[in-house]
Design an enzyme around this catalytic site. Structure first.
Site, PDB file in Angstrom:
ATOM      1  N   ASN A   1      -2.328   6.453  -9.563  1.00 26.62           N
ATOM      2  CA  ASN A   1      -2.151   7.008  -8.274  1.00 26.62           C
ATOM      3  C   ASN A   1      -1.438   8.028  -8.010  1.00 26.62           C
ATOM      4  O   ASN A   1      -0.953   7.104  -6.370  1.00 26.62           O
ATOM      5  CB  ASN A   1      -3.062   6.545  -7.464  1.00 26.62           C
TER       6      ASN A   1
ATOM      7  N   HIS B   1     -12.822  12.552  -4.459  1.00 24.78           N
ATOM      8  CA  HIS B   1     -14.005  11.318  -4.773  1.00 24.78           C
ATOM      9  C   HIS B   1     -14.596  10.856  -5.247  1.00 24.78           C
ATOM     10  O   HIS B   1     -15.217   9.735  -6.005  1.00 24.78           O
ATOM     11  CB  HIS B   1     -13.910  10.827  -3.370  1.00 24.78           C
TER      12      HIS B   1
ATOM     13  N   ARG C   1      -7.136  15.858   8.574  1.00 22.01           N
ATOM     14  CA  ARG C   1      -7.679  16.532   7.843  1.00 22.01           C
ATOM     15  C   ARG C   1      -9.245  17.017   9.015  1.00 22.01           C
ATOM     16  O   ARG C   1      -9.849  16.032   8.949  1.00 22.01           O
ATOM     17  CB  ARG C   1      -8.176  16.496   6.612  1.00 22.01           C
TER      18      ARG C   1
END
Ligand code: AMP
Length: 405
Positions: free
Chosen positions: A18, A187, A247
């Site tokens: 990742n 996600h 965010r």
């Protein structure tokens, strides 16, 4: 770690990667079966003098690591492999799986990467300029480190491609939809794992209407009906929906117009504001993006940040339930969802109207089912495992055998 030969061994492994902007997470699984990782680690702050690496065995114990200050993802992968070589000396990598944030409308599931696939992944850069380039760098680094070894791309958007049109579009002129300006949702690897795990441990619940709340540094929620995603709080980018560590989450688009037209902010400045300075960090007056720090801080700003986070989760919970005409279960996951008793309890302070009531003792003990015996719906905590979803995809696509459930 060893490069492959044609000889199968009992030490064949899948490496799941990742690659983020300045980090590389890696997890190693046995190639054929097994849900437990053999090792996992993180190279952090790639490209800075403070770069570091952490490596743990399958039981979570720290392992010794190689020395290095990687300047890019290729060097970070090499550092990870050097460290893994000592930990798993006989391991032979037979597949490398990658988390890729954007699969656009093309990729509805994982794929084996070849040059045409790579070109399609590259073409999606403009849709995720902050994530896709790093994912691509991770794939290129692994291709160079393991020539001839299959590379598998697993897309965060793929799980959401089952959305009905009303949850896939914005109310813009339809030509924008046609060019790909859509509500993709993200996600997806986490939601895929939770859905499969729910199916394994509670098939009747999995067949119903489930809202999954992935609450970590990035946060989103997903409405999953009979195992299929029907709505998600994230949209065109991973900026929409819930407030996150740094965010903003959902914002009136008029705010962006105001910032640019009246305040004279550039695109880069607005991007930085919305991605890096907002959310919990912004609301807490710059104190922290980390929920643990906010929970232990006694400042009014930290409290406000938590209040806003909780309120938006409650609001989106109603929206996700409405998308399914009701709710049978709420599942918490992600660093905050899996660990913060406070946030789970606060979210569920206002869910009795939808038939969800938690048992505070079960919540405090971090049990899997934290709803009370009289609760109409279930409230659950399930640790997510995106790496395992990547390993399972590699096993399935390459027919590596063994159990994939
Ligand atoms: P993730 O991005 O999924 O790794 O989640 C990171 C977030 O989880 C950070 O905001 C952490 O502060 C939060 N977190 C991790 N452990 C705890 C805990 N025990 N209590 C509250 N928040 C936690």
């Amino acid at each position: 770690m060893n490069r492959p030969t044609n000889r199968p061994t009992g030490h064949d492994v899948i490496l799941a990667l990742n690659a983020g902007s300045s980090s590389l997470k890696f997890v190693v699984f046995a190639a054929q079966d097994g849900d437990s990782a053999l090792a996992e680690g993180l190279v952090d702050r790639i490209g800075s003098d403070a770069a570091s690496i952490r490596l743990r065995d399958g039981a979570g114990a720290d392992l010794p690591v190689a020395e290095g200050r990687p300047a890019d993802h290729a060097a970070a992968l090499q550092l990870a492999l050097d460290s893994l070589s000592a930990a798993l000396p006989d391991a032979r990598v037979v597949a490398v799986g990658h988390r890729v944030v954007h699969g656009g409308t093309t990729f509805r599931g994982p794929v084996i990467v070849d040059e045409p696939v790579m070109a399609q992944i590259e073409a999606l850069r403009p849709f995720a300029p902050l994530h896709q380039p790093h994912n691509i760098a991770g794939i290129r680094a692994a291709m160079a480190a393991f020539p001839g070894v299959p590379q598998i791309a697993c897309f965060d958007t793929a799980f959401h491609r089952t959305h009905p049109w009303v949850n896939d579009t914005f109310a813009l002129p339809s030509s924008f939809y046609d060019e790909g300006v859509r509500r993709y949702g993200f996600h997806g690897l986490s939601y895929d794992y939770i859905t499969s795990e729910l199916h394994r441990i509670a098939p009747l619940i999995a067949a119903g209407r489930v809202v999954i709340a992935h609450l970590g540094n990035g946060a989103s929620m997903c409405a999953v009906q009979n195992g299929r995603s029907v709505a998600s709080t994230m949209g065109f980018t991973a900026l929409d929906g819930l407030p996150m560590g740094t965010r903003s989450g959902q914002l009136d688009p008029g705010v962006v117009l105001y910032l640019m037209d009246q305040r004279g902010m550039t695109t880069a400045e607005v991007r930085r504001l919305l991605y890096e300075k907002s959310g919990l960090l912004g609301l807490s007056g710059g104190l922290s993006n980390d929920m643990r720090t906010l929970e232990s801080a006694a400042t009014p700003e930290a409290q406000q940040a938590i209040d806003y986070f909780v309120f938006r989760i409650q609001r989106e919970l109603g929206a996700m339930a409405a998308a399914m005409g009701g709710i049978d279960a709420l599942v918490f996951c992600g660093g905050i969802g899996e660990n913060s008793r406070l946030i789970r309890a606060r979210v569920c302070e206002r869910t009795e109207w939808m038939g969800l009531e938690i048992d505070h003792g079960r919540n405090d003990r971090n049990e899997t089912i934290i709803s009370s015996d009289v609760s109409r719906g279930h409230v659950m905590v399930i640790p997510t495992n995106e790496g395992l979803v990547i390993a399972r995809a590699a096993r399935d696509l390459l027919n590596l055998g063994g159990s994939t459930t």
